[in-house]
Motif scaffolding. Structure first.
Motif, mmCIF file in Angstrom:
data_model
loop_
_atom_site.group_PDB
_atom_site.id
_atom_site.type_symbol
_atom_site.label_atom_id
_atom_site.label_comp_id
_atom_site.label_asym_id
_atom_site.label_seq_id
_atom_site.Cartn_x
_atom_site.Cartn_y
_atom_site.Cartn_z
ATOM 1 N N GLN A 82 0.843 -1.195 0.000
ATOM 2 C CA GLN A 82 0.000 0.000 0.000
ATOM 3 C C GLN A 82 0.876 1.243 0.000
ATOM 4 O OE1 GLN A 82 -2.508 0.326 3.432
ATOM 5 N NE2 GLN A 82 -3.420 2.267 2.812
ATOM 6 N N GLU A 83 0.632 2.153 -0.915
ATOM 7 C CA GLU A 83 1.406 3.381 -1.000
ATOM 8 C C GLU A 83 0.634 4.499 -0.307
ATOM 9 O OE1 GLU A 83 4.300 4.183 -1.827
ATOM 10 O OE2 GLU A 83 5.120 2.670 -3.160
ATOM 11 N N CYS A 84 0.977 4.781 0.916
ATOM 12 C CA CYS A 84 0.299 5.853 1.647
ATOM 13 C C CYS A 84 1.292 6.512 2.577
ATOM 14 C CB CYS A 84 -0.899 5.320 2.428
ATOM 15 S SG CYS A 84 -0.464 4.143 3.734
ATOM 16 N N MET A 85 0.925 7.662 3.121
ATOM 17 C CA MET A 85 1.808 8.399 4.024
ATOM 18 C C MET A 85 1.067 8.708 5.322
ATOM 19 S SD MET A 85 1.842 12.231 2.392
ATOM 20 C CE MET A 85 0.375 13.265 2.403
ATOM 21 N N VAL A 86 1.838 8.821 6.381
ATOM 22 C CA VAL A 86 1.304 9.220 7.676
ATOM 23 C C VAL A 86 1.600 10.698 7.876
ATOM 24 C CG1 VAL A 86 1.446 8.862 10.161
ATOM 25 C CG2 VAL A 86 1.599 6.913 8.626
ATOM 26 N N CYS A 87 0.612 11.439 8.342
ATOM 27 C CA CYS A 87 0.762 12.882 8.583
ATOM 28 C C CYS A 87 1.158 13.583 7.284
ATOM 29 C CB CYS A 87 1.744 13.141 9.714
ATOM 30 S SG CYS A 87 1.234 12.394 11.265
ATOM 31 N N ASN A 88 2.318 14.282 7.271
ATOM 32 C CA ASN A 88 2.721 14.963 6.046
ATOM 33 C C ASN A 88 3.817 14.211 5.290
ATOM 34 O OD1 ASN A 88 4.577 15.584 8.083
ATOM 35 N ND2 ASN A 88 5.243 17.459 7.053
ATOM 36 N N GLY A 89 3.988 12.925 5.613
ATOM 37 C CA GLY A 89 4.863 12.076 4.808
ATOM 38 C C GLY A 89 6.338 12.259 5.030
ATOM 39 N N VAL A 90 6.748 12.819 6.171
ATOM 40 C CA VAL A 90 8.181 12.966 6.446
ATOM 41 C C VAL A 90 8.853 11.597 6.514
ATOM 42 C CG1 VAL A 90 9.837 13.707 8.193
ATOM 43 C CG2 VAL A 90 7.956 15.189 7.581
#
Length: 803
Positions: free
Chosen positions: A185-193
C-alpha cells in the motif's frame, strides 16, 4: 557425512553473505550498537555470516537479531530487537536485525507479520497470547510454536483471510482483526516525512529526477550527505517538512513538483503533549499561548488572512494546528505562528522551556582556546560536529535516525546543544550519534590537548611540525591510519601490545600475520588491519582487556583550509556575529583602493590568486586602482604580519556572474597567518542545513566590533526553499546559493562583499561561496546570496593555468 555437513554449511554461508562480505542478506546492520535482552546466547564465530547462521538456527528462543564483535570473534544471538528494547552504544560491535521483524506492514494476509502492533481495529488493547484472561484461547504459543506468539502482538497464526488479529482485553469481544497496513500500500502518515514508498511520479505526471543526480536540476539534497532522509533512487520524499512528499523532475521546465500520495488510514503516531513548557524544538507543544515574542496576536492556522500560507490543519494533520495557538509543524527551532499584523508574516513565540536546559539552537560562542579536549573530554565545549570518519553528527534532541536517551533534558549539565560533539557519559573522548542510519555513533574528529606545564597558557592540539611532512609509515597516521607502520606499541592507557602472532594472553585468529600478510602485523606495533574508523589498535598484554586503541598523532600539517589558530566558529542567533580570534581565518584578504581604503573582502586560493566578487571591481578597470592586504586582523592593518600586494591582472567571471579573480603582482609568503582556503569539488552542492561561516570588516550596524575582523555562522538554505515567494521569490540562480537565519539577526553586509563563505568538512574549511548580494542586511526571511564557487572550479583552474 562430515563432507555433506560442510557442504551444507557452505551453502548457508553463501545464502546470507552479500557481495561485499560485510552485509548479511535479510538483516539490517548498525555499527556501534548493542542491545540488552534476557534471552540471548553467545557463540564463537569469525564472520558475521556464521553468526547469522547461529541466529537462523537458534532453538532456545526466536532469534530476532544478533550482535557480532569481530575483534573478539564473539556472536550474541538475541530474542529482542530495536522495536522492543533500547539500543545502546558500544565500540566495535555491529548489530544485525532481521528485516522481517522490523516491518510494520503485511505481505498478503500477513501470516509472516512479526511487527509490534498490539491494538485492534477498534483501538482495543490485545490480550497476551500466554494469558487466559479475559478469554481462554485455543491458539497459544504451545499449539503454534512457529507463529511467534509472544507478548500481545497482532499475529495471524491460523492463516485468517482478514489478516493479523488477536484476542482482546474486552470481555465482550473475544477477538478482532488488527489495523496493519499492507506493505504494497502506497500511503503516508501525517505529512509524509517518514514516507519510504516507491512512487516516483508527481501529481502532474512528471517523472522524478534521481536524488543522486544533478541533472537537469542542481540541488542540495545529496543522499550521501543526508543519509537520514532516505533519499533513495528517484522516489518521492519529504526531506524538509513540506506539506507532503515531492521530488525534482526530469523536465528542465519544471524544477520540482508535489507527489500525489494518499494518507494512510491507520492511526497516526501518538505523542505526549507538552502543555506548560517545551523540550527541544517544541514539536510536541500543545499549549494555548497565541501571542508572539513581540506581543503580536497569532493568526488562526485555518485562515488565509492576512497571511496566505500552506501550514494548514489539512496539510499538517498531526501537528495540533488548533485555533491560533503557537505550534512547530515544520521543524523550526521553536514554536511560532503567522501574525495578524499584515506587515509581519510570522514570528517565534515566547514559550517557557522545561527546566534550565539550553535551547537546541541557543547561540554558541566557544571559549577562546584551541579546539582540542583535555582528559576524557567531558569538559569539551567546542563546536566540532563531525566524526573521525567524516560523518555528520545527529542532533542530541533528535531521535532520528537513532533512538537514544542522551538528551539535553536527561543530561542538563552536558551542554548537549545542536549536534556538537560532547561526552555526557564519561567515555574516553567526545563523541556523537551519527546521521548515518547504519552507524549508531563514533568518536569525533578532535585532537587531545598537549599536557601543559603548570602556570602556562593552554596549548593547542598535538599537531606535528610542518617543517617536514612525515610519510605515513613513520610515527604518525594519515586518515584512520590504515597505512600506519610506525613503532608505537602501547595503548591509550599505556598497556603494552600483545604480538599479533601470539595467542596469549588473548587467543584470536581474525588478525594475524598469516591472515593479513600486507597489514604490517609482524611485531606488536599498533596497526589498523580492519580499517577501523577510530584508528590503529592492538590486542593488549592485560588479561582483562582484550584490545584497545593507540594514540597516534595525525601527519597532517598546515595546508589549505586548516588554520594554525583554530577559529571560534561562533554559530547561532548571535546578532551581528562575534569578533574573530586574530589570524584564525588566514585566507581573508582586504581589497582596498590604491589609497588604502577598505571596501571589499576576498579569499586567497593560491599564493598569487585571490577570489572576490565582480561587483567589487566596478569602480575601475585598472589593476593599479587596487591593492590587497593579507595577514591582518584589524582594518587599520598595523600588524607586523601584514603583507601588501598590488594587482597584475583582474579576470571577471563568465556570463556576467558576480565572481572575479585577482592576480597579485607577486606571490605571498605562506605562513600560519597567511594561508589559502580549499576549493570545492566541481559542481558540489552544499547540503541543506550545512553550517558555514562568513567573515569580514563590513558594516556592523551598531552590533560592535567595528574595525576588527568579525565572523558569524549560519546554515545553508536550499535554493528551492530560498526561492519561495515569502523569501527571495525566484531571484536566486543555479550558480548562486543562500545561507542565513530565516528570522534574520546575522548576515554579511556592505564591506563584506567578495569575502568568503566557508564550510567545514573533512577537517578543513572549503570555500563554497563568494559574498554577493542580499535584500538589506540580516533582515528576516531575506538570507544572503553567494556565488556558488563549485560552479566555477573549471574556470578558476583554467584562468590560473593560462595567466
Amino acid at each position: 557425512l562430515s563432507f555433506c555437513f560442510f557442504l551444507l554449511l557452505l551453502i548457508m554461508v553463501l545464502c546470507v553473505v552479500a557481495v561485499d562480505g560485510t552485509e548479511v542478506e535479510g538483516y539490517s546492520k548498525t555499527e556501534g550498537a548493542w542491545i540488552i535482552s534476557l534471552n540471548k546466547r553467545t557463540y564463537s564465530a569469525n564472520t558475521a555470516a556464521l553468526c547469522a547462521i547461529k541466529c537462523n538456527t537458534e532453538s532456545s528462543f526466536t532469534c530476532r537479531s544478533f550482535i557480532y564483535i569481530e575483534k573478539d570473534q564473539e556472536c550474541w544471538t538475541v530474542a529482542a530487537n530495536s522495536k522492543t528494547e533500547n539500543v545502546l552504544r558500544r565500540s566495535s560491535t555491529v548489530f544485525y536485525e532481521k528485516n522481517e521483524y522490523l516491518l510494520e506492514c503485511v505481505n498478503g494476509i500477513g501470516k509472516d507479520y512479526r511487527g509490534t502492533k498490539s491494538k485492534t481495529k477498534t483501538g482495543t488493547l490485545c490480550q497476551r497470547w500466554t494469558s487466559s484472561y479475559p478469554h481462554r484461547p485455543n491458539i497459544t504459543p504451545q499449539t503454534h510454536p512457529l507463529a511467534d506468539l509472544e507478548s500481545n502482538f497482532c499475529r495471524n497464526p491460523d492463516g485468517d483471510s482478514g489478516g493479523p488479529w488477536c484476542y482482546t482485553t474486552d470481555s465482550n469481544t473475544r477477538w478482532e482483526h488488527c489495523n496493519v497496513p499492507s506493505c504494497s500500500q502506497e500511503c503516508m502518515v501525517c505529512n509524509g516525512v517518514n514516507y519510504r514508498g516507491k512512487i516516483s511520479t508527481t501529481e502532474n505526471g512528471y517523472t522524478c529526477q534521481r536524488w543522486d543526480s544533478q541533472k537537469p536540476h542542481n540541488h542540495g539534497y545529496n543522499p550521501s550527505t543526508l543519509p537520514e532522509k532516505y533519499l533513495e533512487e528517484n522516489y518521492c520524499r519529504n526531506p524538509d517538512g513540506d506539506p507532503r512528499p515531492w521530488c525534482f523532475t526530469t523536465s528542465p521546465a519544471k524544477r520540482w513538483d508535489f507527489c500525489a500520495i494518499p494518507r494512510c488510514t491507520t492511526e497516526p503516531p501518538t505523542i505526549i503533549p507538552e502543555i506548560e513548557c517545551i523540550t527541544s524544538e517544541g514539536a510536541a507543544y500543545r499549549g494555548t499561548i497565541a501571542v508572539t515574542e513581540t506581543g503580536k496576536t497569532c493568526q488562526s492556522w485555518s485562515t488565509q488572512t492576512p497571511q496566505k500560507h500552506n501550514r494548514t490543519p489539512e496539510n499538517y494533520p498531526c501537528k495540533g494546528l488548533d485555533n491560533n495557538y503557537c505550534r512547530n509543524p515544520d521543524n523550526e527551532r521553536m514554536p511560532w505562528c503567522y501574525t495578524t499584523d499584515p506587515d509581519t508574516r510570522w514570528e517565534y513565540c515566547n514559550v517557557t522551556r522545561c527546566g534550565d536546559t539550553p535551547g537546541p539552537d541557543d547561540p554558541v560562542i566557544p571559549p577562546d582556546e584551541e579546539d582540542c579536549y583535555e582528559g576524557n573530554g567531558s569538559s569539551y565545549r567546542g563546536v566540532t560536529s563531525e566524526t573521525v570518519s567524516g560523518k555528520k553528527c545527529q542532533r542530541w534532541s533528535s531521535n532520528t535516525p537513532h533512538r537514544h536517551v542522551k538528551t539535553p533534558e536527561v543530561y542538563p549539565n552536558a551542554d548537549l546543544r545542536r549536534n556538537l560533539c560532547r561526552n555526557p557519559d564519561g567515555d574516553r573522548a567526545p563523541w556523537c550519534y551519527t546521521t548515518d542510519p547504519t552507524v549508531r555513533w563514533e568518536y569525533c574528529k578532535l585532537e587531545k590537548c598537549l599536557v601543559r606545564p603548570s602556570g602556562t597558557s593552554r596549548p593547542g592540539p598535538q599537531y606535528p611540525s610542518t617543517a617536514t611532512q612525515t610519510p605515513p609509515e613513520e610515527n604518525c597516521k594519515v586518515g584512520n591510519g590504515e597505512a600506519y607502520r610506525g613503532p608505537t606499541s602501547i595503548t591509550v592507557l599505556g598497556v603494552t601490545c600483545q604480538a599479533w602472532s601470539a595467542q596469549t594472553p588473548h587467543s584470536h585468529s581474525s588478525f594475524t600475520p598469516e591472515t593479513h600478510p600486507t597489514k604490517g602485523l609482524e611485531g606488536n606495533s599498533c596497526r589498523n588491519p580492519d580499517n577501523d574508523v577510530n584508528g590503529p589498535w592492538c590486542y593488549t598484554t592485560d588479561s582483562n582487556k582484550k584490545w584497545d586503541y593507540c594514540q597516534i598523532p595525525d601527519c597532517a600539517g598546515l595546508s589549505c583550509g586548516t588554520p594554525a589558530i583554530k577559529p571560534r566558529r561562533c554559530f547561532g542567533r548571535i546578532v551581528g556575529g562575534c569578533v574573530s580570534k586574530a589570524h584564525s581565518w588566514p585566507w581573508q584578504i582586504s581589497l582596498r583602493t590604491s589609497t588604502g581604503i577598505h571596501f571589499c573582502g576576498g579569499t586567497l586560493i593560491d599564493p598569487q590568486w585571490v577570489l572576490t566578487a565582480a561587483h567589487c571591481l566596478e569602480r575601475s578597470t585598472r589593476p593599479s586602482a587596487y591593492k590587497v592586504l593579507l595577514g591582518i586582523h584589524t582594518e587599520r592593518a598595523t600588524e607586523s604580519s601584514k603583507q601588501e600586494r598590488g594587482l597584475e591582472k583582474m579576470v571577471l567571471g563568465p556570463n556576467g556572474a558576480d565572481i572575479a579573480l585577482l592576480k597579485l603582482d607577486r606571490p605571498v609568503l605562506l605562513s600560519d597567518k597567511v594561508q589559502p582556503a580549499c576549493l570545492p569539488e566541481k559542481d558540489h552542492i552544499v547540503p541543506s542545513g550545512t553550517e558555514c561561516y562568513v567573515t569580514g570588516w563590513g558594516e556592523t550596524q551598531g552590533t560592535g566590533g567595528e574595525g576588527i575582523l568579525k565572523e558569524t555562522g549560519f546554515p545553508v538554505i536550499e535554493n528551492r526553499v530560498c526561492n519561495r515567494p515569502a523569501y527571495l521569490n525566484g531571484r536566486v540562480k543555479d550558480h548562486e546559493m543562500c545561507a542565513g537565519n530565516i528570522e534574520g539577526g546575522t548576515d554579511s553586509c556592505q564591506g563584506d562583499s567578495g569575502g568568503p563563505l566557508v564550510c567545514y568538512a573533512q577537517n578543513s574549511f572549503v570555500l563554497q561561496g563568494v559574498t554577493s548580494w542580499g535584500l538589506g542586511c540580516a533582515n528576516a526571511m531575506k538570507p544572503g546570496v553567494y556565488a556558488r564557487v563549485s560552479k566555477f572550479v573549471d574556470w578558476i583552474d583554467r584562468t590560473i593555468k593560462t595567466n
